[in-house]
Design a protein around this motif. Sequence first.
Motif, PDB file in Angstrom:
ATOM      1  N   SER A  14      -8.342  -2.207  14.184  1.00 28.96           N
ATOM      2  CA  SER A  14      -9.501  -1.443  14.750  1.00 28.96           C
ATOM      3  C   SER A  14     -10.381  -1.917  15.716  1.00 28.96           C
ATOM      4  O   SER A  14     -10.566  -3.222  15.706  1.00 28.96           O
ATOM      5  CB  SER A  14     -10.504  -1.104  13.397  1.00 28.96           C
ATOM      6  OG  SER A  14     -11.113  -2.275  12.709  1.00 28.96           O
ATOM      7  N   VAL A  15     -11.189  -1.224  16.415  1.00 25.83           N
ATOM      8  CA  VAL A  15     -11.937  -1.595  17.138  1.00 25.83           C
ATOM      9  C   VAL A  15     -13.512  -1.627  16.706  1.00 25.83           C
ATOM     10  O   VAL A  15     -14.038  -0.749  15.824  1.00 25.83           O
ATOM     11  CB  VAL A  15     -11.891  -0.778  18.447  1.00 25.83           C
ATOM     12  CG1 VAL A  15     -10.673  -0.995  19.366  1.00 25.83           C
ATOM     13  CG2 VAL A  15     -12.290   0.989  18.195  1.00 25.83           C
ATOM     14  N   TYR A  16     -14.391  -2.400  17.536  1.00 18.94           N
ATOM     15  CA  TYR A  16     -15.588  -2.655  16.973  1.00 18.94           C
ATOM     16  C   TYR A  16     -16.514  -1.525  17.398  1.00 18.94           C
ATOM     17  O   TYR A  16     -16.277  -0.844  18.629  1.00 18.94           O
ATOM     18  CB  TYR A  16     -16.104  -3.841  17.817  1.00 18.94           C
ATOM     19  CG  TYR A  16     -17.738  -4.240  17.367  1.00 18.94           C
ATOM     20  CD1 TYR A  16     -17.857  -4.784  15.966  1.00 18.94           C
ATOM     21  CD2 TYR A  16     -18.659  -4.153  18.257  1.00 18.94           C
ATOM     22  CE1 TYR A  16     -19.254  -5.144  15.775  1.00 18.94           C
ATOM     23  CE2 TYR A  16     -20.041  -4.631  17.921  1.00 18.94           C
ATOM     24  CZ  TYR A  16     -20.134  -5.001  16.784  1.00 18.94           C
ATOM     25  OH  TYR A  16     -21.404  -5.601  16.447  1.00 18.94           O
ATOM     26  N   ALA A  17     -17.358  -0.937  16.812  1.00 22.78           N
ATOM     27  CA  ALA A  17     -17.863   0.531  16.928  1.00 22.78           C
ATOM     28  C   ALA A  17     -18.548   0.425  18.194  1.00 22.78           C
ATOM     29  O   ALA A  17     -18.700   1.557  18.790  1.00 22.78           O
ATOM     30  CB  ALA A  17     -18.808   0.961  15.745  1.00 22.78           C
ATOM     31  N   ASN A  18     -19.275  -0.537  18.625  1.00 24.38           N
ATOM     32  CA  ASN A  18     -20.247  -0.473  19.796  1.00 24.38           C
ATOM     33  C   ASN A  18     -19.356  -0.700  21.112  1.00 24.38           C
ATOM     34  O   ASN A  18     -19.892  -0.826  22.119  1.00 24.38           O
ATOM     35  CB  ASN A  18     -21.399  -1.489  19.588  1.00 24.38           C
ATOM     36  CG  ASN A  18     -22.228  -1.233  18.476  1.00 24.38           C
ATOM     37  OD1 ASN A  18     -22.409   0.372  18.288  1.00 24.38           O
ATOM     38  ND2 ASN A  18     -22.804  -1.858  17.809  1.00 24.38           N
ATOM     39  N   TYR A  19     -18.101  -0.992  21.084  1.00 22.98           N
ATOM     40  CA  TYR A  19     -17.445  -1.508  21.969  1.00 22.98           C
ATOM     41  C   TYR A  19     -16.216  -0.618  21.909  1.00 22.98           C
ATOM     42  O   TYR A  19     -15.028  -1.239  22.141  1.00 22.98           O
ATOM     43  CB  TYR A  19     -17.121  -2.896  22.213  1.00 22.98           C
ATOM     44  CG  TYR A  19     -18.365  -4.033  22.363  1.00 22.98           C
ATOM     45  CD1 TYR A  19     -18.739  -4.068  23.796  1.00 22.98           C
ATOM     46  CD2 TYR A  19     -19.026  -4.281  21.394  1.00 22.98           C
ATOM     47  CE1 TYR A  19     -19.936  -4.889  24.037  1.00 22.98           C
ATOM     48  CE2 TYR A  19     -20.280  -5.086  21.681  1.00 22.98           C
ATOM     49  CZ  TYR A  19     -20.806  -5.203  22.997  1.00 22.98           C
ATOM     50  OH  TYR A  19     -21.693  -6.033  23.228  1.00 22.98           O
ATOM     51  N   ASN A  20     -16.053   0.659  21.960  1.00 25.11           N
ATOM     52  CA  ASN A  20     -14.803   1.373  21.720  1.00 25.11           C
ATOM     53  C   ASN A  20     -14.564   2.400  22.868  1.00 25.11           C
ATOM     54  O   ASN A  20     -13.879   3.136  22.715  1.00 25.11           O
ATOM     55  CB  ASN A  20     -14.646   1.972  20.460  1.00 25.11           C
ATOM     56  CG  ASN A  20     -15.938   3.004  20.126  1.00 25.11           C
ATOM     57  OD1 ASN A  20     -17.032   3.023  20.820  1.00 25.11           O
ATOM     58  ND2 ASN A  20     -15.516   3.842  19.213  1.00 25.11           N
ATOM     59  N   LYS A  21     -15.566   2.428  23.957  1.00 23.44           N
ATOM     60  CA  LYS A  21     -15.661   3.837  24.805  1.00 23.44           C
ATOM     61  C   LYS A  21     -14.936   3.127  26.021  1.00 23.44           C
ATOM     62  O   LYS A  21     -15.300   2.126  26.366  1.00 23.44           O
ATOM     63  CB  LYS A  21     -16.732   4.238  25.267  1.00 23.44           C
ATOM     64  CG  LYS A  21     -17.523   5.164  23.897  1.00 23.44           C
ATOM     65  CD  LYS A  21     -18.428   6.184  24.528  1.00 23.44           C
ATOM     66  CE  LYS A  21     -19.015   6.711  23.280  1.00 23.44           C
ATOM     67  NZ  LYS A  21     -18.077   7.742  22.543  1.00 23.44           N
ATOM     68  N   MET A  22     -14.086   4.019  26.754  1.00 23.02           N
ATOM     69  CA  MET A  22     -13.443   3.972  27.869  1.00 23.02           C
ATOM     70  C   MET A  22     -13.873   4.922  28.721  1.00 23.02           C
ATOM     71  O   MET A  22     -14.000   6.114  28.070  1.00 23.02           O
ATOM     72  CB  MET A  22     -12.017   3.490  27.895  1.00 23.02           C
ATOM     73  CG  MET A  22     -11.659   2.081  27.233  1.00 23.02           C
ATOM     74  SD  MET A  22     -10.126   1.556  27.424  1.00 23.02           S
ATOM     75  CE  MET A  22      -9.671   1.457  29.126  1.00 23.02           C
ATOM     76  N   SER A  23     -13.692   5.112  30.041  1.00 23.58           N
ATOM     77  CA  SER A  23     -13.774   6.100  30.992  1.00 23.58           C
ATOM     78  C   SER A  23     -12.649   6.508  31.532  1.00 23.58           C
ATOM     79  O   SER A  23     -11.532   5.892  31.688  1.00 23.58           O
ATOM     80  CB  SER A  23     -14.863   5.807  31.959  1.00 23.58           C
ATOM     81  OG  SER A  23     -14.567   4.796  32.659  1.00 23.58           O
TER      82      SER A  23
END
Length: 125
Positions: A14-23
């Motif tokens: 899983s990914v850390y909730a505050n570092y999971n966005k990409m553009s």
Amino acid sequence: YEEGTWDVTIANGSVYANYNKMSYTKIGRVVHISGQFRCDGASSDVAITNLPFTVASHSEGEGYTCLPVYSHGNDYSDDIDYIVGYASPGSTQLEIRGIRDGSATVTVNGSSSGYFMVGGSYFAA
């Protein structure tokens, strides 16, 4: 023309909730992605499972995509020369792989709080 962000999901972890966005930016069929994600605990054989668009399928292999990846604080063997993201035609998955000199690719494991930064382009279906 389309641009946006998406929440990255990965296989085998899983990914850390505050570092999971990409553009992403999509112009015609060309999709450019960029950003970073952070593993939330150990994960084996890391792969992004939800690219924003399906990778194009082609008859001669020209649909295969290889993107540069930067890794920080992750678990992989010392004999890996560099790390890439590899996507197969017809998929929405980007496998994170280690490249050895003169050898086949190997899996890369994410460590607790390890980062992966990815950027590059691929053709959408």
